[in-house]
Design a protein around this motif. Sequence first.
Motif, PDB file in Angstrom:
ATOM      1  N   ARG A 116      37.586  85.054  55.266  1.00 52.75           N
ATOM      2  CA  ARG A 116      37.720  84.406  56.568  1.00 52.75           C
ATOM      3  C   ARG A 116      36.517  84.642  57.473  1.00 52.75           C
ATOM      4  N   LYS A 117      35.635  85.578  57.118  1.00 56.57           N
ATOM      5  CA  LYS A 117      34.454  85.863  57.927  1.00 56.57           C
ATOM      6  C   LYS A 117      33.181  85.232  57.358  1.00 56.57           C
ATOM      7  N   ALA A 118      33.325  84.430  56.320  1.00 58.16           N
ATOM      8  CA  ALA A 118      32.154  83.868  55.647  1.00 58.16           C
ATOM      9  C   ALA A 118      31.358  82.943  56.564  1.00 58.16           C
ATOM     10  N   ILE A 119      30.038  83.029  56.448  1.00 61.46           N
ATOM     11  CA  ILE A 119      29.123  82.131  57.164  1.00 61.46           C
ATOM     12  C   ILE A 119      28.102  81.639  56.154  1.00 61.46           C
ATOM     13  N   SER A 120      27.952  80.336  56.029  1.00 65.08           N
ATOM     14  CA  SER A 120      27.005  79.790  55.057  1.00 65.08           C
ATOM     15  C   SER A 120      25.601  79.784  55.634  1.00 65.08           C
ATOM     16  N   LYS A 121      24.632  79.498  54.785  1.00 67.07           N
ATOM     17  CA  LYS A 121      23.241  79.455  55.234  1.00 67.07           C
ATOM     18  C   LYS A 121      23.002  78.320  56.220  1.00 67.07           C
ATOM     19  N   GLN A 122      23.892  77.305  56.195  1.00 67.20           N
ATOM     20  CA  GLN A 122      23.773  76.199  57.141  1.00 67.20           C
ATOM     21  C   GLN A 122      24.521  76.471  58.448  1.00 67.20           C
ATOM     22  N   GLY A 123      25.314  77.537  58.484  1.00 60.54           N
ATOM     23  CA  GLY A 123      26.044  77.879  59.696  1.00 60.54           C
ATOM     24  C   GLY A 123      27.514  77.517  59.674  1.00 60.54           C
ATOM     25  N   ALA A 124      28.029  77.045  58.518  1.00 56.14           N
ATOM     26  CA  ALA A 124      29.456  76.751  58.395  1.00 56.14           C
ATOM     27  C   ALA A 124      30.239  78.059  58.450  1.00 56.14           C
ATOM     28  N   GLN A 125      31.432  78.007  59.041  1.00 56.59           N
ATOM     29  CA  GLN A 125      32.140  79.248  59.359  1.00 56.59           C
ATOM     30  C   GLN A 125      33.559  79.303  58.800  1.00 56.59           C
ATOM     31  N   GLY A 126      33.947  80.512  58.411  1.00 54.80           N
ATOM     32  CA  GLY A 126      35.327  80.805  58.079  1.00 54.80           C
ATOM     33  C   GLY A 126      35.806  80.298  56.741  1.00 54.80           C
ATOM     34  N   LEU A 127      37.108  80.356  56.561  1.00 59.95           N
ATOM     35  CA  LEU A 127      37.740  80.067  55.277  1.00 59.95           C
ATOM     36  C   LEU A 127      37.383  78.689  54.721  1.00 59.95           C
TER      37      LEU A 127
END
Length: 214
Positions: A116-127
């Motif tokens: 649930r805390k994930a952040i992608s290299k593009q800035g996408a957030q959450g689950l």
Amino acid sequence: MNIINPFKILFSPLHLFILLGVMYCATSHSFEKKTVYKYVSASNVTSFSDIEPIGRNFKKIVVDCYACKINSTVDWYRTKLYLSEFRQYISQAALLHSVDPAFVRAIIHAESHFDRKAISKQGAQGLMQLMPDTAQSLGVKNAFIAKENINGGVKHLAHLFKKYHGNKKLVAAAYNAGEGAVKKYGGIPPFTETKVYIERVDILHRRYQRAIKI
């Protein structure tokens, strides 16, 4: 002669960009999450470190892309499924927006591996890896709150299912590459990342469908 401790490195925004690029390449054949910590230094400068700052408020930036790595070594037919995580929120959102809960689980698995805390290299957030603008348009105030993120993501899936007349592959393509890309190419975009993403979402969806029925 001053000796630099390689484990205590501060990064400027430019250094962070370089670091993230290196980390992305370094993890292209594995799924170990790499973390960078963003904080304000004593001199009031925004800084980044590869170790957790002590005694400072910081933001953890996780660089992770689970199901879109082209050369993934994961066996998608056997990798662990997550059947109990966020069950209530997924069931509620799926029922509210008339989306198959197994497909929701497949998307969450593919997008964030249920972090649930994930952040992608593009800035996408959450689950469900919502971009900030998308999250805002879906009424999501905090993308790191599981209930909000899931409801917003499933609401978006419902929109895509309606737009593409229930075509799961086009829904997955649009979720990964964007509706604009699907429109531009008149179907699934010719991106290798998107093609493997669609394939893996389909595998996970069928597996979650079978597992949920058991």
